[in-house]
Design a protein around this motif. Sequence first.
Motif, short mmCIF file in Angstrom:
data_model
loop_
_atom_site.label_atom_id
_atom_site.label_comp_id
_atom_site.label_asym_id
_atom_site.label_seq_id
_atom_site.Cartn_x
_atom_site.Cartn_y
_atom_site.Cartn_z
N ARG A 1 34.88 -15.22 -21.06
CA ARG A 1 36.30 -15.34 -20.69
C ARG A 1 36.69 -14.33 -19.62
N PHE A 2 36.08 -13.15 -19.67
CA PHE A 2 36.33 -12.16 -18.62
C PHE A 2 35.99 -12.77 -17.26
N HIS A 3 34.82 -13.37 -17.16
CA HIS A 3 34.38 -13.95 -15.88
C HIS A 3 35.22 -15.15 -15.47
N GLU A 4 35.86 -15.81 -16.41
CA GLU A 4 36.69 -16.98 -16.11
C GLU A 4 38.13 -16.61 -15.76
N GLN A 5 38.49 -15.35 -15.86
CA GLN A 5 39.84 -14.90 -15.54
C GLN A 5 40.14 -15.05 -14.05
N ASP A 6 41.39 -14.91 -13.73
CA ASP A 6 41.85 -14.89 -12.34
C ASP A 6 41.13 -13.76 -11.60
N ASP A 7 40.76 -14.02 -10.35
CA ASP A 7 40.05 -13.03 -9.55
C ASP A 7 40.79 -11.70 -9.45
N GLU A 8 42.10 -11.74 -9.35
CA GLU A 8 42.86 -10.51 -9.19
C GLU A 8 42.72 -9.60 -10.41
N VAL A 9 42.60 -10.16 -11.60
CA VAL A 9 42.40 -9.36 -12.81
C VAL A 9 41.02 -8.72 -12.77
N LYS A 10 40.00 -9.50 -12.43
CA LYS A 10 38.63 -8.98 -12.39
C LYS A 10 38.46 -7.91 -11.32
N LYS A 11 39.15 -8.08 -10.19
CA LYS A 11 39.01 -7.11 -9.10
C LYS A 11 39.39 -5.70 -9.53
N GLY A 12 40.25 -5.59 -10.53
CA GLY A 12 40.64 -4.27 -11.03
C GLY A 12 39.48 -3.52 -11.68
N PHE A 13 38.42 -4.24 -12.03
CA PHE A 13 37.26 -3.62 -12.66
C PHE A 13 36.06 -3.57 -11.72
N TYR A 14 36.23 -4.07 -10.50
CA TYR A 14 35.13 -4.12 -9.54
C TYR A 14 34.83 -2.72 -9.04
N THR A 15 33.58 -2.32 -9.14
CA THR A 15 33.18 -1.01 -8.62
C THR A 15 31.70 -0.98 -8.33
N ARG A 16 31.32 -0.10 -7.44
CA ARG A 16 29.91 0.18 -7.16
C ARG A 16 29.57 1.59 -7.63
N ASP A 17 30.52 2.24 -8.28
CA ASP A 17 30.34 3.60 -8.78
C ASP A 17 29.45 3.55 -10.02
N LEU A 18 28.22 4.03 -9.90
CA LEU A 18 27.27 3.98 -11.00
C LEU A 18 27.62 4.91 -12.15
N SER A 19 28.57 5.81 -11.94
CA SER A 19 28.97 6.71 -13.02
C SER A 19 30.14 6.13 -13.83
N SER A 20 30.66 5.00 -13.42
CA SER A 20 31.77 4.37 -14.13
C SER A 20 31.31 3.84 -15.49
N THR A 21 32.15 4.00 -16.51
CA THR A 21 31.79 3.50 -17.84
C THR A 21 32.08 2.01 -17.97
N LEU A 22 32.87 1.45 -17.06
CA LEU A 22 33.16 0.01 -17.02
C LEU A 22 32.94 -0.46 -15.60
N ALA A 23 32.28 -1.59 -15.44
CA ALA A 23 32.07 -2.09 -14.08
C ALA A 23 31.88 -3.60 -14.08
N TYR A 24 32.43 -4.20 -13.05
CA TYR A 24 32.22 -5.61 -12.74
C TYR A 24 31.69 -5.63 -11.32
N ASN A 25 30.54 -6.26 -11.11
CA ASN A 25 30.01 -6.39 -9.76
C ASN A 25 28.88 -7.41 -9.76
N ASN A 26 28.24 -7.52 -8.63
CA ASN A 26 27.12 -8.45 -8.50
C ASN A 26 25.83 -7.71 -8.75
N ASN A 27 25.27 -7.11 -7.78
CA ASN A 27 24.01 -6.39 -7.90
C ASN A 27 24.29 -4.90 -7.68
N TYR A 28 23.93 -4.06 -8.64
CA TYR A 28 24.19 -2.63 -8.49
C TYR A 28 23.45 -2.07 -7.28
N ASP A 29 22.33 -2.72 -6.91
CA ASP A 29 21.52 -2.26 -5.78
C ASP A 29 21.71 -3.15 -4.54
N MET A 30 22.89 -3.69 -4.40
CA MET A 30 23.19 -4.67 -3.35
C MET A 30 22.70 -4.26 -1.96
#
Length: 170
Positions: free
Chosen positions: A108-137
């Motif tokens: 359901r997280f992945h099915e949410q509106d993009d704007e909601v998910k973007k709030g969790f988008y990060t490439r910061d490997l020290s973050s305790t929560l992250a949404y992204n594609n490939n950490y090694d993009m």
Amino acid sequence: MAATIASVGSSYDRQSELKAFDQTKTDVKGLVDAGIRKILPIFFHPRDTTPKISTTVFKIPVIDLQSTHRASMEEMIREASANLGIFQVVNHGIPMSVMDEAAQRVRRFHEQDDEVKKGFYTRDLSSTLAYNNNYDMYSSPALNWRDTFFSFRAPSPPPPEESPEICRDI
């Protein structure tokens, strides 16, 4: 919809394409939702780095937390972590209904509106929560066709209010 592979011309700028994809913060699902008709070259493995298909058969180690042989169990975890990077844990006491609900919440997280998910988008490997594609993009030869949401829960979980609302109470 049938996807096709996009051709790569001599003027292809991989870094610019990676940056543009990263800046959308919508990842693979965003491409699919946008009606992509061709697979982007950033997902292609260069011919000289294409993974070879292995015929090696391996068994995923099963760690039984009800085992009375703690030293043996610890060694299995250590060996699996170092050599395989994966193991299965059984008899952990978490009901199947809770695991199923957790999987549903992530879906359901992945099915949410993009704007909601973007709030969790990060490439910061020290973050305790992250949404992204490939950490090694920016360093991998090709992106994986996947989106990821992860949360480090130990040793210090993030405060509940920082978790996505849809996943918060599971």
